[in-house]
Design a protein around this motif. Sequence first.
Motif, PDB file in Angstrom:
ATOM      1  N   GLU A 187     -11.206  13.520   8.732  1.00 29.99           N
ATOM      2  CA  GLU A 187     -11.829  12.477   7.920  1.00 29.99           C
ATOM      3  C   GLU A 187     -11.471  12.684   6.453  1.00 29.99           C
ATOM      4  OE1 GLU A 187     -16.006  10.008   7.758  1.00 29.99           O
ATOM      5  OE2 GLU A 187     -15.831  11.870   8.899  1.00 29.99           O
ATOM      6  N   LEU A 188     -10.927  11.641   5.832  1.00 32.96           N
ATOM      7  CA  LEU A 188     -10.565  11.728   4.417  1.00 32.96           C
ATOM      8  C   LEU A 188     -11.727  11.226   3.579  1.00 32.96           C
ATOM      9  CD1 LEU A 188      -7.035  10.116   4.802  1.00 32.96           C
ATOM     10  CD2 LEU A 188      -7.506  12.551   4.479  1.00 32.96           C
ATOM     11  N   THR A 189     -11.945  11.835   2.427  1.00 35.34           N
ATOM     12  CA  THR A 189     -13.005  11.348   1.556  1.00 35.34           C
ATOM     13  C   THR A 189     -12.446  10.237   0.662  1.00 35.34           C
ATOM     14  OG1 THR A 189     -12.561  12.825  -0.294  1.00 35.34           O
ATOM     15  CG2 THR A 189     -13.961  13.690   1.467  1.00 35.34           C
ATOM     16  N   PRO A 190     -13.307   9.289   0.292  1.00 37.67           N
ATOM     17  CA  PRO A 190     -12.869   8.227  -0.622  1.00 37.67           C
ATOM     18  C   PRO A 190     -12.314   8.813  -1.916  1.00 37.67           C
ATOM     19  CG  PRO A 190     -15.059   7.733   0.238  1.00 37.67           C
ATOM     20  CD  PRO A 190     -14.719   9.126   0.703  1.00 37.67           C
ATOM     21  N   GLU A 191     -12.865   9.951  -2.339  1.00 35.32           N
ATOM     22  CA  GLU A 191     -12.449  10.570  -3.600  1.00 35.32           C
ATOM     23  C   GLU A 191     -11.000  11.044  -3.543  1.00 35.32           C
ATOM     24  OE1 GLU A 191     -15.336  11.246  -2.077  1.00 35.32           O
ATOM     25  OE2 GLU A 191     -16.665  10.260  -3.519  1.00 35.32           O
ATOM     26  N   GLU A 192     -10.637  11.699  -2.441  1.00 34.13           N
ATOM     27  CA  GLU A 192      -9.276  12.231  -2.386  1.00 34.13           C
ATOM     28  C   GLU A 192      -8.257  11.102  -2.211  1.00 34.13           C
ATOM     29  OE1 GLU A 192      -8.669  15.092   0.815  1.00 34.13           O
ATOM     30  OE2 GLU A 192      -9.958  13.910   2.141  1.00 34.13           O
ATOM     31  N   ILE A 193      -8.651  10.034  -1.511  1.00 30.89           N
ATOM     32  CA  ILE A 193      -7.751   8.884  -1.380  1.00 30.89           C
ATOM     33  C   ILE A 193      -7.556   8.235  -2.747  1.00 30.89           C
ATOM     34  CG2 ILE A 193      -7.542   6.543  -0.454  1.00 30.89           C
ATOM     35  CD1 ILE A 193      -8.750   7.532   2.128  1.00 30.89           C
ATOM     36  N   ALA A 194      -8.660   8.015  -3.454  1.00 34.50           N
ATOM     37  CA  ALA A 194      -8.567   7.387  -4.784  1.00 34.50           C
ATOM     38  C   ALA A 194      -7.733   8.235  -5.731  1.00 34.50           C
ATOM     39  CB  ALA A 194      -9.973   7.168  -5.352  1.00 34.50           C
ATOM     40  N   ALA A 195      -7.870   9.556  -5.642  1.00 28.24           N
ATOM     41  CA  ALA A 195      -7.108  10.443  -6.523  1.00 28.24           C
ATOM     42  C   ALA A 195      -5.613  10.312  -6.248  1.00 28.24           C
ATOM     43  CB  ALA A 195      -7.569  11.885  -6.338  1.00 28.24           C
ATOM     44  N   ALA A 196      -5.242  10.218  -4.966  1.00 32.33           N
ATOM     45  CA  ALA A 196      -3.824  10.093  -4.609  1.00 32.33           C
ATOM     46  C   ALA A 196      -3.261   8.752  -5.085  1.00 32.33           C
ATOM     47  CB  ALA A 196      -3.647  10.236  -3.101  1.00 32.33           C
ATOM     48  N   VAL A 197      -4.047   7.708  -4.910  1.00 37.57           N
ATOM     49  CA  VAL A 197      -3.609   6.374  -5.341  1.00 37.57           C
ATOM     50  C   VAL A 197      -3.413   6.352  -6.859  1.00 37.57           C
ATOM     51  CG1 VAL A 197      -4.381   3.972  -5.594  1.00 37.57           C
ATOM     52  CG2 VAL A 197      -4.594   5.126  -3.378  1.00 37.57           C
ATOM     53  N   GLU A 198      -4.353   6.984  -7.561  1.00 36.98           N
ATOM     54  CA  GLU A 198      -4.243   7.022  -9.023  1.00 36.98           C
ATOM     55  C   GLU A 198      -3.063   7.879  -9.490  1.00 36.98           C
ATOM     56  OE1 GLU A 198      -8.265   7.939 -10.242  1.00 36.98           O
ATOM     57  OE2 GLU A 198      -8.900   6.059  -9.287  1.00 36.98           O
ATOM     58  N   GLU A 199      -2.808   8.922  -8.728  1.00 35.28           N
ATOM     59  CA  GLU A 199      -1.652   9.791  -9.024  1.00 35.28           C
ATOM     60  C   GLU A 199      -0.364   8.959  -8.992  1.00 35.28           C
ATOM     61  OE1 GLU A 199       0.068  13.267 -10.124  1.00 35.28           O
ATOM     62  OE2 GLU A 199      -2.062  13.033  -9.744  1.00 35.28           O
ATOM     63  N   ALA A 200      -0.325   7.995  -8.093  1.00 37.59           N
ATOM     64  CA  ALA A 200       0.857   7.127  -7.968  1.00 37.59           C
ATOM     65  C   ALA A 200       0.902   6.068  -9.067  1.00 37.59           C
ATOM     66  CB  ALA A 200       0.874   6.455  -6.596  1.00 37.59           C
ATOM     67  N   GLY A 201      -0.202   5.909  -9.780  1.00 37.76           N
ATOM     68  CA  GLY A 201      -0.227   4.955 -10.886  1.00 37.76           C
ATOM     69  C   GLY A 201      -0.957   3.650 -10.587  1.00 37.76           C
ATOM     70  N   TYR A 202      -1.742   3.629  -9.514  1.00 35.28           N
ATOM     71  CA  TYR A 202      -2.458   2.407  -9.130  1.00 35.28           C
ATOM     72  C   TYR A 202      -3.939   2.734  -8.983  1.00 35.28           C
ATOM     73  CZ  TYR A 202       2.343   1.353  -8.572  1.00 35.28           C
ATOM     74  OH  TYR A 202       3.667   1.224  -8.846  1.00 35.28           O
ATOM     75  N   SER A 203      -4.726   1.739  -8.589  1.00 37.15           N
ATOM     76  CA  SER A 203      -6.142   2.051  -8.444  1.00 37.15           C
ATOM     77  C   SER A 203      -6.741   1.411  -7.208  1.00 37.15           C
ATOM     78  CB  SER A 203      -6.917   1.628  -9.695  1.00 37.15           C
ATOM     79  OG  SER A 203      -6.639   0.277  -9.991  1.00 37.15           O
ATOM     80  N   VAL A 204      -7.809   2.036  -6.717  1.00 34.86           N
ATOM     81  CA  VAL A 204      -8.527   1.513  -5.560  1.00 34.86           C
ATOM     82  C   VAL A 204      -9.451   0.415  -6.053  1.00 34.86           C
ATOM     83  CG1 VAL A 204     -10.203   2.064  -3.762  1.00 34.86           C
ATOM     84  CG2 VAL A 204      -8.349   3.659  -4.259  1.00 34.86           C
ATOM     85  N   ALA A 205      -9.342  -0.758  -5.432  1.00 40.50           N
ATOM     86  CA  ALA A 205     -10.115  -1.925  -5.884  1.00 40.50           C
ATOM     87  C   ALA A 205     -11.540  -1.853  -5.339  1.00 40.50           C
ATOM     88  CB  ALA A 205      -9.436  -3.202  -5.433  1.00 40.50           C
TER      89      ALA A 205
END
Lengths: 69, 69
Positions: free
Chosen positions: A51-69
């Motif tokens: 199970e992935l946490t919303p926090e770690e997913i959001a961090a990875a997305v932000e690392e790529a330069g985008y954001s979780v809506a």
Amino acid sequence: MQTTVNVSGMTCGHCVMSVTEELTELDGVESVDVDLVAGGVSPVVVTASRELTPEEIAAAVEEAGYSVA
Amino acid sequence: MQTTVNVSGMTCGHCVMSVTEELTELDGVESVDVDLVAGGVSPVVVTASRELTPEEIAAAVEEAGYSVA
């Protein structure tokens, strides 16, 4: 198990690649499926062995330069 | 000398990077300056030590996945 997040700001295949690469680096991630809505909000399905946490997913997305809506 | 071409189809900084990389590989190219118009037609200024042909510029742009407008 699968987690779906909405990612905003991606405009092309390069953006999809960046997000996919960052998410794939998370521990246990088996696949990432992005349904690109260019310039809009794109659903991203992450399949992982744990199970992935919303926090770690959001961090990875932000690392790529985008954001979780 | 400088040559300006109009490139269509670029949508983000990754696209700009791809086009810049391909053009920079042309013999004699010293700099590439892209004024991104996302999803539209973007002027690209190529500075080189020799005269570039429209054909070789177009080939490099197409190699990156875009086209000269």
